[in-house]
Structures are given as structure tokens and as C-alpha cells.
Design a protein around this motif. Structure first.
Motif, PDB file in Angstrom:
ATOM      1  N   VAL A 162      -8.218  14.213   0.539  1.00 17.94           N
ATOM      2  CA  VAL A 162      -7.897  12.788   0.403  1.00 17.94           C
ATOM      3  C   VAL A 162      -6.397  12.687   0.168  1.00 17.94           C
ATOM      4  O   VAL A 162      -5.779  13.586  -0.406  1.00 17.94           O
ATOM      5  CB  VAL A 162      -8.656  12.117  -0.760  1.00 17.94           C
ATOM      6  N   PHE A 163      -5.828  11.589   0.620  1.00 16.92           N
ATOM      7  CA  PHE A 163      -4.393  11.370   0.451  1.00 16.92           C
ATOM      8  C   PHE A 163      -4.172  10.306  -0.611  1.00 16.92           C
ATOM      9  O   PHE A 163      -4.823   9.260  -0.602  1.00 16.92           O
ATOM     10  CB  PHE A 163      -3.765  10.930   1.770  1.00 16.92           C
ATOM     11  N   VAL A 164      -3.263  10.583  -1.534  1.00 16.97           N
ATOM     12  CA  VAL A 164      -2.942   9.646  -2.613  1.00 16.97           C
ATOM     13  C   VAL A 164      -1.477   9.246  -2.504  1.00 16.97           C
ATOM     14  O   VAL A 164      -0.599  10.105  -2.376  1.00 16.97           O
ATOM     15  CB  VAL A 164      -3.205  10.286  -3.997  1.00 16.97           C
ATOM     16  N   ASN A 165      -1.231   7.941  -2.558  1.00 25.76           N
ATOM     17  CA  ASN A 165       0.139   7.442  -2.479  1.00 25.76           C
ATOM     18  C   ASN A 165       0.331   6.361  -3.544  1.00 25.76           C
ATOM     19  O   ASN A 165      -0.088   5.220  -3.367  1.00 25.76           O
ATOM     20  CB  ASN A 165       0.412   6.871  -1.084  1.00 25.76           C
ATOM     21  N   VAL A 166       0.913   6.738  -4.675  1.00 21.01           N
ATOM     22  CA  VAL A 166       1.180   5.785  -5.759  1.00 21.01           C
ATOM     23  C   VAL A 166       2.649   5.406  -5.650  1.00 21.01           C
ATOM     24  O   VAL A 166       3.530   6.172  -6.041  1.00 21.01           O
ATOM     25  CB  VAL A 166       0.875   6.396  -7.143  1.00 21.01           C
ATOM     26  N   ARG A 167       2.899   4.215  -5.125  1.00 21.30           N
ATOM     27  CA  ARG A 167       4.268   3.810  -4.807  1.00 21.30           C
ATOM     28  C   ARG A 167       4.678   2.501  -5.492  1.00 21.30           C
ATOM     29  O   ARG A 167       5.723   2.423  -6.122  1.00 21.30           O
ATOM     30  CB  ARG A 167       4.402   3.673  -3.286  1.00 21.30           C
TER      31      ARG A 167
END
Length: 223
Positions: A162-167
Motif C-alpha cells: 500500500v502507498f501512504v502519502n501524508v502531505r
């Protein structure tokens, strides 16, 4: 197995996660499609104005979701053939990529459709120029592949991840599997994500809340 939340020192066990997942399934109405099981993590004290605090990571799950991850590649010639042999879902040639220039609606559809993108080095600048506006904010800029890359191995790993992107928002929301998977396996997947995210938090930032839910169902609080 457990993860301990920073500052709060709360143990998050597989058993506790499995109980919450079971409850989320029970509270969810039956649908005419197989729903995903989603993990939501709320983070406290994470200053996202500082670029170094943003989290962008790919996490390999111990139990791959049954729903297939879609992977696209930007490549020409030999690299394109290797990508096809590795079983990627679509290969965009340099000519295909150039043909997308200015077609913002189509580019957004592509960015939404595929979970991961790969590209050979010579096309990276063109990808950024033509598709960067859609891929960048989603955290989907391509991973570079070279003649030395084992594309088949990479594709298999990405399909288990899974890809996580906390931006912009201090919150993680990812699918950890589908409702027809075993509760304990889903819980192991959830714990893997939780531990990975927590390991990347700066000092004073911590996991405040964790929820699980089905695609269309209500959230069930874990902590």
C-alpha cells in the motif's frame, strides 16, 4: 505482536485490531460488491509545514489484498518489452506520453486509475512536464527502473503493498484488504502499517486515533 503509540503508550495488538475489524464487518450492510477494509490513522503533533515531516512510503503487507493493484510503466524498446513480460497492466511509450500533452482530463483519469507508476530514466522529465500536475499531489510520481531492475520482482512487491502519502492532512487512510479476508490476516496488515507509520513520526508526534471500516460502512474505533 504489538505496537506502542508514542507518548500515549497504548498497546495496539493484533487481537484488538481483529475485534474491531470483525465489528466493522458486522455493522456494515451487505453490498452487491466486495468491500475494502480501510484503516484510518489520525496523527497528532505532526507539523506538515516542514517538508521533512511529510510521509511518503510504500509498505509491503504480509497478506496481499485480493484486489489487484494496477501498475503502469513509461518505457520504450527493450524496457517496454521487459515491463510487458513482467505483467504490468499498461505500458505508455514516449510517443503515447507526448500524445497526452494538454489532455488534463485524460491524465487525471490515468492518475486515478493506476496505483503505481514506473518509468525509465530518459522519460522521467517528460512525465514530470506532462503528468506531474496530476501525479505529484497524489504521491504517484514514477519509481525509476533501469536495465538492472528486476521488474517482475518489483511488480510483485508493489502488488503486495500500500502507498501512504501524508502531505497536507495529518491522517493516513489506506485499504488493508477486502471483507472476504480473514480478520486476523487483515489485523496483521493493519499492524504492519501502524508500526511503519509510527517509526517515521518525528519527536512529539504520535498516533492519536485509529479506526477501521468497510468501504460503505461506519467507522469502528480501535483506540
Amino acid at each position: 505482536m504489538f505496537a506502542v503509540s508514542k507518548i500515549l503508550s497504548i498497546e495496539i495488538t493484533v487481537e484488538k485490531l481483529a475485534e474491531a475489524i470483525k465489528e466493522a464487518k458486522e455493522k456494515s450492510k451487505k453490498r452487491n460488491f466486495t468491500q475494502s477494509i480501510e484503516l484510518i490513522i489520525a496523527i497528532e503533533g505532526l507539523d506538515l509545514k516542514k517538508p521533512e515531516n511529510r510521509i511518503r512510503t510504500t509498505i509491503k503487507l504480509p497478506y496481499p489484498p485480493k484486489k489487484k493493484k494496477l501498475i503502469a510503466v513509461f518505457a520504450d524498446g527493450v524496457m517496454a518489452e521487459k515491463a510487458k513480460e513482467a505483467g504490468v497492466d499498461h505500458v505508455f511509450s514516449g510517443k503515447d506520453l507526448s500524445g497526452l500533452s494538454g489532455l488534463k482530463r485524460e491524465i487525471r483519469k490515468i492518475a486515478k486509475k493506476f496505483d503505481f507508476f514506473l518509468a525509465e530514466p530518459k522519460l522521467m522529465a517528460l512525465v514530470g512536464k506532462i503528468m506531474g500536475f496530476a501525479l505529484g499531489p497524489r504521491g504517484k510520481m514514477p519509481q525509476i527502473i533501469t536495465p538492472a531492475t528486476d521488474i517482475k520482482k518489483l511488480v510483485d512487491e508493489l502488488r503486495s503493498s500500500v502507498f501512504v502519502n501524508v502531505r497536507n492532512n495529518p491522517m493516513v487512510g489506506v485499504s488493508i484488504g477486502t471483507e472476504d479476508m480473514d480478520d486476523d490476516k487483515l489485523a496483521e496488515n493493519a499492524l504492519t502499517v501502524i508500526k511503519n507509520i509510527e517509526s517515521k513520526l518525528p519527536e512529539k508526534a504520535y498516533i492519536k486515533r485509529i479506526y477501521v471500516k468497510t468501504t460503505m460502512g461506519p467507522s469502528v474505533r480501535v483506540i
